[in-house]
Design an enzyme around this catalytic site. Structure first.
Site, PDB file in Angstrom:
ATOM      1  N   HIS A 186      36.474  42.072  41.730  1.00  0.00           N
ATOM      2  CA  HIS A 186      36.707  42.160  43.166  1.00  0.00           C
ATOM      3  C   HIS A 186      38.139  41.759  43.513  1.00  0.00           C
ATOM      4  O   HIS A 186      38.833  42.445  44.281  1.00  0.00           O
ATOM      5  CB  HIS A 186      35.699  41.259  43.906  1.00  0.00           C
ATOM      6  CG  HIS A 186      35.884  41.226  45.388  1.00  0.00           C
ATOM      7  ND1 HIS A 186      36.695  40.299  46.018  1.00  0.00           N
ATOM      8  CD2 HIS A 186      35.377  42.000  46.368  1.00  0.00           C
ATOM      9  CE1 HIS A 186      36.671  40.513  47.321  1.00  0.00           C
ATOM     10  NE2 HIS A 186      35.875  41.538  47.565  1.00  0.00           N
ATOM     11  N   CYS A 202      38.084  58.159  40.431  1.00  0.00           N
ATOM     12  CA  CYS A 202      38.504  57.197  41.456  1.00  0.00           C
ATOM     13  C   CYS A 202      38.469  55.759  40.957  1.00  0.00           C
ATOM     14  O   CYS A 202      38.623  54.829  41.741  1.00  0.00           O
ATOM     15  CB  CYS A 202      37.631  57.325  42.702  1.00  0.00           C
ATOM     16  SG  CYS A 202      35.874  57.048  42.403  1.00  0.00           S
TER      17      CYS A 202
END
Length: 730
Positions: free
Chosen positions: A288, A681
């Site tokens: 993250h 992506c």
């Protein structure tokens, strides 16, 4: 290449014979030759038109050939005395024909009056441009540097001494520019026609461009505090803080905070926005913290190997040395993956983290050089480059940076910060009025953002991915709630909210990354799926009503069976009916290939999908059986140390494993539907090996964060040129 080298060799032989035991002296010296041009024009001449080498080949060979200025300098340097016995009207210096950091034309370097070359290296010196401005030898040195660069065809480095105001050159060597300096040189070559687009792409690699764009800073002389994995490049310094709230408070107080945490969560976004740099004990290239900081342009180091974060103290405890406490100044090097004690602000240098408050913008020449090189890259690119954008501002920045659309819009990232309670209420609530109100607000919030994003990207594709967060990221921390409950029982005080505690226990998962996320979340809670689809359909209608050309695409994550896509198509058709657009052309629906099963069943998915998007982050983790958040801390470094693997799978594209899965998936999908769109992506989108595979497969696009768009455009072009050469060679 050979012609230029022969010229330098001829000059070197002549200089060596003439200067066996003496130096080159300026024309003002009584003992200097009367014809100063012999210093540069001696030797055989040959027409350059006979050379068939490219501009890039000539430039590169001149940096390595023994017949280059470097070779000549080595033959002469050994007879010099290095400037011993210099007086105050003398000194030693190191000059560059252009600024070695920025590439700006003009004399640059350092000069130490009354000092030797060794003293210059050890103690430094005065800025050369200032030192030479009022000296009789200054203009001659500047002219000499210009002439040397013009003849060599690249920037040069000149070692010299001054004796009684007379200039003596010790050595002329290639400067081998990197980063901004190289880009500036290549841009000039493109402007004057000495370099072609292909030459420029040969000379500038991704590291050079990233170095030119990265936040600037200095770490030399600063003691190393700890090591980790650099996941967002650049150097930034600031005061240590150990919570998102503390980072925001520090920023509000005028400080530049470095946020230090064990691991970042979505609720830490305000702190990430306030920080100039982020350090996390856990994590890796796809964690993250890594993904968010790269998107924000912040410097980041994760997966610390020799330090631990103690939030109770709070402090950062290195294995060796004193801990870092709140307010201590540290410097984070996201390029090298190191954290240093102290900083350079007291010496007048400025901390910079791209996009952070107070960060300096690149100067005009550097910006122009980057734009010039990227324009050459776009002319040769074989894949479109899209941007990962989660806000209208991200989309706008991406379009301005050359993106040809949005390749990934993550709905969960649109619900961070003050919006997070909306999703938390929906996940933890039952069929209550509060839950219904939260669903309505979520739909309206997403609709407004979708409208803004579609308008920014008018006429370009915008790929919106359905919610894909592990649920625990949006739920209250169960451990903290249970600790609070135990404390309350022991002391008789107020405990945590019983509803929140019950929901956290009910929804807790042993392995949330493999649990209820992606389309599975929509299956278990159809209200969430319907709210997202309604928001996107309504936003498209509003953008079109205003005369726009919205081109949304719907991406379904964590797909494992074709029936999941069929379910989404049915719910999408219902949303069109609800908003009176039943006859409208439906938006494309794609499958995210991020599970091994999706890769194995790509042919079946292609029967119901309009496009495939390779989610390389999760696909890599699942193919390898590694945790995205934990593997980089201990396991992967040990494997690399023992030579079991060369690089982290999260950092380098795995062509033998993941690559084979992707190759088979695309081939199978296009066997069923030849025109199906294909993109990538994940964080591997910029790995040249991944781009090489996609170019060979005839894929359509790569997508990356706004901050990495320039590197993506360059990488795609370089790989395309290499593929064309390989084809021609066959």
């Amino acid at each position: 290449m050979h012609v230029q080298s022969s010229i330098w060799r001829a000059r070197a032989r002549t200089r060596f014979r003439r200067t066996r035991r003496r130096t080159w002296r300026s024309s003002t010296s009584p003992r200097s030759p009367t014809r100063r041009p012999s210093r540069w024009r001696t030797g055989r001449t040959c027409s350059a038109s006979t050379s068939t080498a490219s501009g890039a080949d000539r430039f590169r060979s001149s940096l390595t050939s023994t017949g280059s200025p470097a070779g000549a300098a080595r033959r002469i340097l050994h007879v010099q005395d290095g400037g011993r016995g210099l007086r105050t009207d003398s000194g030693s210096g190191l000059a560059y024909s252009c600024d070695p950091d920025t590439g700006r034309p003009g004399l640059a370097g350092r000069f130490r009056a009354g000092g030797t070359g060794a003293e210059l290296l050890l103690r430094g010196g005065r800025d050369l441009a200032e030192a030479a401005a009022d000296q009789p030898w200054g203009a001659e040195l500047a002219a000499l540097a210009r002439a040397a660069e013009r003849e060599a065809g690249h920037p040069v480095r000149i070692e010299f001494v001054v004796r009684h105001h007379r200039l003596t050159v010790l050595a002329v060597t290639p400067a081998a520019p990197r980063g901004a300096a190289l880009l500036a040189h290549v841009a000039r070559g493109l402007d004057d026609g000495t370099l072609t687009d292909t030459d420029a792409l040969d000379l500038v690699d991704a590291d050079d461009l990233a170095l030119a764009l990265a936040p600037a800073g200095r770490v030399s002389g600063l003691p190393v505090l700890c090591h980790g994995q650099g996941v967002a490049p650049g150097v930034a310094e600031g005061v240590a803080v150990f919570s998102a709230d503390a980072a925001v408070a520090a920023r509000d107080g005028g400080a530049e905070p470095v946020l230090i945490l064990p691991v970042t969560m979505p609720q830490d976004l305000p702190g990430l926005l306030a920080a100039v740099a982020v350090v996390t004990e856990q994590g890796g290239s796809t964690s993250h913290a890594a993904v968010v900081t790269r998107g924000l342009g912040r410097v980041c180091v994760t997966a610390l190997r020799d330090a631990r974060v103690d939030l109770d103290a709070p402090c950062l405890r290195p294995d060796d040395g004193e801990p870092v406490r709140p307010g201590d100044r540290i410097t984070v090097d996201g390029t090298a993956g190191a954290v240093h004690r102290g900083g350079r602000q007291a010496e007048g240098s400025r901390s910079s983290a791209g996009g952070a408050a107070g960060a300096g913008e690149p100067d005009a020449p550097a910006t122009r050089a980057v734009a010039r090189v990227l324009a050459a890259a776009d002319r040769r690119a074989g894949l479109a480059v899209r941007v990962n954008a989660d806000t209208p501002a991200d989309a706008e920045a991406g379009r301005a940076a050359g993106a040809t659309g949005v390749g990934l819009c993550r709905v969960e990232h649109m619900l961070l910060g003050e919006r997070q309670p909306l999703l938390a209420t929906i996940l933890t609530g039952a069929a209550s009025a509060a839950t219904s109100e939260a669903l309505d607000r979520l739909r309206e919030t997403l609709r407004d953002d979708f409208v803004a994003m579609l308008r920014v990207m008018d006429g370009l594709p915008v790929t919106v991915r359905l919610l894909d967060p592990p649920r625990h990221e949006f739920l209250p921390d169960l451990t903290r709630l249970e600790v609070a409950e135990a404390v309350a029982r022991a002391g008789g005080g107020a405990g945590p909210d019983p509803v929140a505690l019950a929901a956290a226990r009910r929804l807790r998962e042993t392995d949330p990354m493999l649990g209820v996320r992606g389309i599975r979340l929509g299956v278990l809670d159809p209200r969430l799926l319907e709210a997202q689809l309604a928001a996107l359909v309504e936003a498209t209608a509003l953008a079109r009503r205003d005369g726009g050309d919205p081109r949304p695409e719907l991406l379904v994550p964590m797909v494992t069976v074709p029936a999941e896509l069929e379910l989404v198509r049915e719910r999408l058709a219902e949303a069109y009916e609800r908003f009176g657009a039943a006859g409208a052309e439906p938006m494309p629906v794609g499958a995210m290939v991020e599970t091994p099963r999706a890769a194995l069943l790509a042919g079946e998915l292609a029967r119901v999908a309009d496009f495939l998007s390779i989610g390389s982050n999760d696909l890599t983790a699942l193919v390898w059986g590694l945790s995205r958040d934990d593997a980089e801390r201990e396991l992967v470094p040990r494997y690399r140390e023992l030579g079991l693997i060369e690089a982290s799978p999260a950092a380098r594209w795995d062509d033998d494993g993941v690559g084979v899965a992707v190759r088979r998936a695309v081939v199978a999908a296009r066997r069923v539907r030849p025109g199906i769109g294909v993109g990538i992506c994940g964080e591997h989108a910029l790995d040249p090996a991944a781009v090489r595979l996609l170019v060979r497969l005839g894929a359509d696009y790569v997508s990356c964060s706004p901050a990495r768009l320039p590197v993506a455009r360059l990488t795609v072009a370089r790989v395309t040129v290499a593929a064309e050469r390989a084809t021609e060679a066959r």
